[in-house]
Motif scaffolding. Structure first.
Motif, mmCIF file in Angstrom:
data_model
loop_
_atom_site.group_PDB
_atom_site.id
_atom_site.type_symbol
_atom_site.label_atom_id
_atom_site.label_comp_id
_atom_site.label_asym_id
_atom_site.label_seq_id
_atom_site.Cartn_x
_atom_site.Cartn_y
_atom_site.Cartn_z
ATOM 1 N N ALA A 146 51.610 45.306 39.017
ATOM 2 C CA ALA A 146 51.462 46.522 39.814
ATOM 3 C C ALA A 146 51.208 46.234 41.288
ATOM 4 C CB ALA A 146 50.323 47.375 39.256
ATOM 5 N N PHE A 147 50.436 45.197 41.572
ATOM 6 C CA PHE A 147 49.970 44.992 42.944
ATOM 7 C C PHE A 147 50.516 43.743 43.635
ATOM 8 C CE2 PHE A 147 46.666 47.534 40.827
ATOM 9 C CZ PHE A 147 46.604 48.612 41.692
ATOM 10 N N ALA A 148 51.204 42.869 42.920
ATOM 11 C CA ALA A 148 51.708 41.628 43.527
ATOM 12 C C ALA A 148 53.194 41.455 43.268
ATOM 13 C CB ALA A 148 50.922 40.431 42.988
ATOM 14 N N PRO A 149 54.037 42.396 43.729
ATOM 15 C CA PRO A 149 55.479 42.291 43.465
ATOM 16 C C PRO A 149 56.133 41.087 44.111
ATOM 17 C CG PRO A 149 55.037 43.998 45.097
ATOM 18 C CD PRO A 149 53.706 43.576 44.542
ATOM 19 N N LEU A 150 55.475 40.514 45.114
ATOM 20 C CA LEU A 150 56.036 39.351 45.794
ATOM 21 C C LEU A 150 56.221 38.180 44.845
ATOM 22 C CD1 LEU A 150 56.766 38.020 48.570
ATOM 23 C CD2 LEU A 150 54.382 37.335 48.723
ATOM 24 N N VAL A 151 55.333 38.028 43.883
ATOM 25 C CA VAL A 151 55.335 36.825 43.042
ATOM 26 C C VAL A 151 55.438 37.148 41.550
ATOM 27 C CG1 VAL A 151 54.168 35.265 44.639
ATOM 28 C CG2 VAL A 151 52.811 36.859 43.277
ATOM 29 N N THR A 152 55.811 38.371 41.214
ATOM 30 C CA THR A 152 55.978 38.736 39.804
ATOM 31 C C THR A 152 57.377 39.292 39.585
ATOM 32 O OG1 THR A 152 55.009 40.917 40.248
ATOM 33 C CG2 THR A 152 53.544 39.214 39.372
ATOM 34 N N PRO A 153 57.914 39.146 38.381
ATOM 35 C CA PRO A 153 59.250 39.681 38.103
ATOM 36 C C PRO A 153 59.225 41.184 37.917
ATOM 37 C CG PRO A 153 58.323 38.718 36.123
ATOM 38 C CD PRO A 153 57.337 38.441 37.227
ATOM 39 N N ALA A 154 60.396 41.800 37.923
ATOM 40 C CA ALA A 154 60.494 43.221 37.605
ATOM 41 C C ALA A 154 60.236 43.415 36.116
ATOM 42 C CB ALA A 154 61.883 43.742 37.969
ATOM 43 N N ALA A 155 59.756 44.612 35.749
ATOM 44 C CA ALA A 155 59.432 44.891 34.352
ATOM 45 C C ALA A 155 60.629 44.669 33.440
ATOM 46 C CB ALA A 155 58.924 46.326 34.227
ATOM 47 N N ARG A 156 61.823 44.997 33.911
ATOM 48 C CA ARG A 156 63.019 44.868 33.075
ATOM 49 C C ARG A 156 63.393 43.411 32.799
ATOM 50 N NH1 ARG A 156 64.535 46.398 38.148
ATOM 51 N NH2 ARG A 156 65.877 44.953 39.286
ATOM 52 N N GLY A 208 45.003 40.419 55.341
ATOM 53 C CA GLY A 208 45.975 41.483 55.456
ATOM 54 C C GLY A 208 46.073 42.374 54.243
ATOM 55 N N GLY A 209 45.274 42.108 53.209
ATOM 56 C CA GLY A 209 45.301 42.924 52.013
ATOM 57 C C GLY A 209 46.276 42.465 50.951
ATOM 58 N N LEU A 210 46.956 41.335 51.159
ATOM 59 C CA LEU A 210 47.944 40.850 50.200
ATOM 60 C C LEU A 210 47.269 40.450 48.889
ATOM 61 C CD1 LEU A 210 50.981 40.121 49.910
ATOM 62 C CD2 LEU A 210 50.340 37.794 50.579
ATOM 63 N N ALA A 211 47.770 40.968 47.766
ATOM 64 C CA ALA A 211 47.232 40.612 46.455
ATOM 65 C C ALA A 211 47.638 39.184 46.107
ATOM 66 C CB ALA A 211 47.744 41.580 45.397
ATOM 67 N N VAL A 212 46.646 38.331 45.854
ATOM 68 C CA VAL A 212 46.911 36.919 45.573
ATOM 69 C C VAL A 212 46.516 36.521 44.158
ATOM 70 C CG1 VAL A 212 46.712 36.262 47.992
ATOM 71 C CG2 VAL A 212 44.672 36.227 46.535
ATOM 72 N N GLY A 213 45.888 37.430 43.429
ATOM 73 C CA GLY A 213 45.458 37.143 42.064
ATOM 74 C C GLY A 213 44.838 38.403 41.489
ATOM 75 N N ALA A 214 44.199 38.267 40.332
ATOM 76 C CA ALA A 214 43.569 39.425 39.702
ATOM 77 C C ALA A 214 42.301 38.987 38.988
ATOM 78 C CB ALA A 214 44.524 40.098 38.723
ATOM 79 N N LEU A 215 41.356 39.912 38.919
ATOM 80 C CA LEU A 215 40.095 39.699 38.215
ATOM 81 C C LEU A 215 40.014 40.730 37.094
ATOM 82 C CD1 LEU A 215 37.234 38.288 38.190
ATOM 83 C CD2 LEU A 215 36.464 40.212 39.609
ATOM 84 N N ALA A 216 39.691 40.262 35.885
ATOM 85 C CA ALA A 216 39.693 41.169 34.736
ATOM 86 C C ALA A 216 38.466 40.962 33.870
ATOM 87 C CB ALA A 216 40.953 40.955 33.900
ATOM 88 N N ILE A 217 38.079 42.051 33.194
ATOM 89 C CA ILE A 217 37.075 41.974 32.142
ATOM 90 C C ILE A 217 37.756 42.376 30.838
ATOM 91 C CG2 ILE A 217 35.025 42.324 33.562
ATOM 92 C CD1 ILE A 217 35.133 45.290 32.882
ATOM 93 N N SER A 218 37.287 41.808 29.739
ATOM 94 C CA SER A 218 37.898 42.080 28.446
ATOM 95 C C SER A 218 36.828 42.136 27.372
ATOM 96 C CB SER A 218 38.933 40.990 28.113
ATOM 97 O OG SER A 218 39.494 41.190 26.832
ATOM 98 N N GLY A 219 36.994 43.041 26.409
ATOM 99 C CA GLY A 219 36.040 43.171 25.324
ATOM 100 C C GLY A 219 36.470 44.255 24.359
ATOM 101 N N PRO A 220 35.646 44.575 23.379
ATOM 102 C CA PRO A 220 35.977 45.643 22.432
ATOM 103 C C PRO A 220 36.262 46.953 23.161
ATOM 104 C CG PRO A 220 34.069 44.396 21.685
ATOM 105 C CD PRO A 220 34.338 43.942 23.079
ATOM 106 N N VAL A 221 37.269 47.680 22.694
ATOM 107 C CA VAL A 221 37.668 48.903 23.401
ATOM 108 C C VAL A 221 36.522 49.910 23.489
ATOM 109 C CG1 VAL A 221 40.131 48.674 22.921
ATOM 110 C CG2 VAL A 221 38.660 49.813 21.261
ATOM 111 N N GLU A 222 35.681 49.967 22.471
ATOM 112 C CA GLU A 222 34.575 50.934 22.515
ATOM 113 C C GLU A 222 33.527 50.540 23.544
ATOM 114 O OE1 GLU A 222 33.838 48.096 19.002
ATOM 115 O OE2 GLU A 222 35.536 49.191 19.911
ATOM 116 N N HIS A 223 33.463 49.269 23.898
ATOM 117 C CA HIS A 223 32.532 48.809 24.928
ATOM 118 C C HIS A 223 33.078 49.108 26.322
ATOM 119 C CE1 HIS A 223 29.521 46.391 26.975
ATOM 120 N NE2 HIS A 223 30.473 45.640 27.522
ATOM 121 N N LEU A 224 34.402 48.970 26.488
ATOM 122 C CA LEU A 224 35.013 49.112 27.809
ATOM 123 C C LEU A 224 35.309 50.551 28.199
ATOM 124 C CD1 LEU A 224 37.623 46.202 28.003
ATOM 125 C CD2 LEU A 224 35.476 46.398 29.246
#
Length: 253
Positions: A146-156, A208-224
């Motif tokens: 979603a945020f780093a199209p420069l370095v990721t492929p298109a969804a298709r 400049g605001g360029l997205a260079v990576g991502a930070l994520a949290i993960s766990g049981p859906v009822e917790h998140l």
């Protein structure tokens, strides 16, 4: 329609001048060629130098084009440097949320984990690195799409393999998820990679605001997630705060 932004026009003119002259230039020469007061020209050149597009010889103080212009096709952060700058905040985030925490960067059509802290429910911390996860079925991957199209492929172009009954397996479905992520500023996954496990991710940004990576949290859906499938406010606030602090160390202001 709004007019051109003058400061950007002037910066572009300075770069054209430096790139076409064939020799280093002094501040006075640049200011005269651009018809700018010296303080204005100096401010433009200083900013361009800070982002790597201009370099200045420390002895002569002359300006030339910087190496940053040749690397415009990449975000410019080494994965090991990204890990070292993010690990303290990622570790604290794991402790504060009781979630597994991931820092990831795009690598082809998957996400490479440069840092992973696993500390559910106050249990001892475990670190894992150099693993990959799919882009289309994880919050981390969808955040980068979603945020780093420069370095990721298109969804298709992705292999939309089905992991669970909730996995996005068509480009249209995935694009819909990405549109929601851009609107909300956070990407989510709801038991799409592993049954019962969800995730939320926000971008890490550099200069400049360029997205260079991502930070994520993960766990049981009822917790998140709370009612309506939205990330619980307390967890989202901690996630975005940590990402903001890491982004500052990466040059984002």
């Amino acid at each position: 329609m709004p007019g051109a932004i003058q400061s950007i026009e002037r910066a572009a003119a300075a770069l054209r001048l430096l790139a076409s002259t064939g020799r280093p230039l002094a501040l006075a020469e640049l200011a005269a060629a651009l018809d700018l007061p010296r303080p204005t020209a100096h401010g433009i050149l200083r900013t361009l130098r800070e982002v790597g597009f201009v370099q200045q010889d420390p002895g002569s103080a002359l300006y030339t084009v910087g190496d940053g212009l040749s690397s415009l096709s990449t975000p410019g952060w080494d994965r090991h440097d990204l890990r070292s700058r993010s690990m303290n905040w990622a570790d604290a985030l794991a402790g504060g949320t009781g979630c597994a925490v991931f820092v990831g960067v795009p690598e082809g059509r998957v996400v490479s984990l440069v840092h992973h802290v696993f500390r559910p429910d106050g249990s001892p911390q475990r670190l894992r690195t150099n693993e990959t996860v799919p882009m289309h079925a994880t919050a981390l991957g969808k955040c980068l799409l979603a945020f780093a199209p420069l370095v990721t492929p298109a969804a298709r172009e992705l292999d939309l393999h089905r992991y669970t009954g909730r996995t996005c397996t068509t480009p249209a479905a995935l694009e819909s998820h990405l549109a929601v992520a851009r609107r909300r500023g956070v990407a989510t996954s709801f038991a799409e990679h592993e049954p019962g496990i969800g995730g939320a991710a926000v971008p890490l940004r550099g200069a400049g605001g360029l997205a260079v990576g991502a930070l994520a949290i993960s766990g049981p859906v009822e917790h998140l997630f709370g009612s309506g499938g939205t990330v619980r406010t307390r967890l989202l606030d901690q996630l975005t705060a940590a990402a903001g602090e890491i982004s500052v160390t990466l040059g984002h202001s």
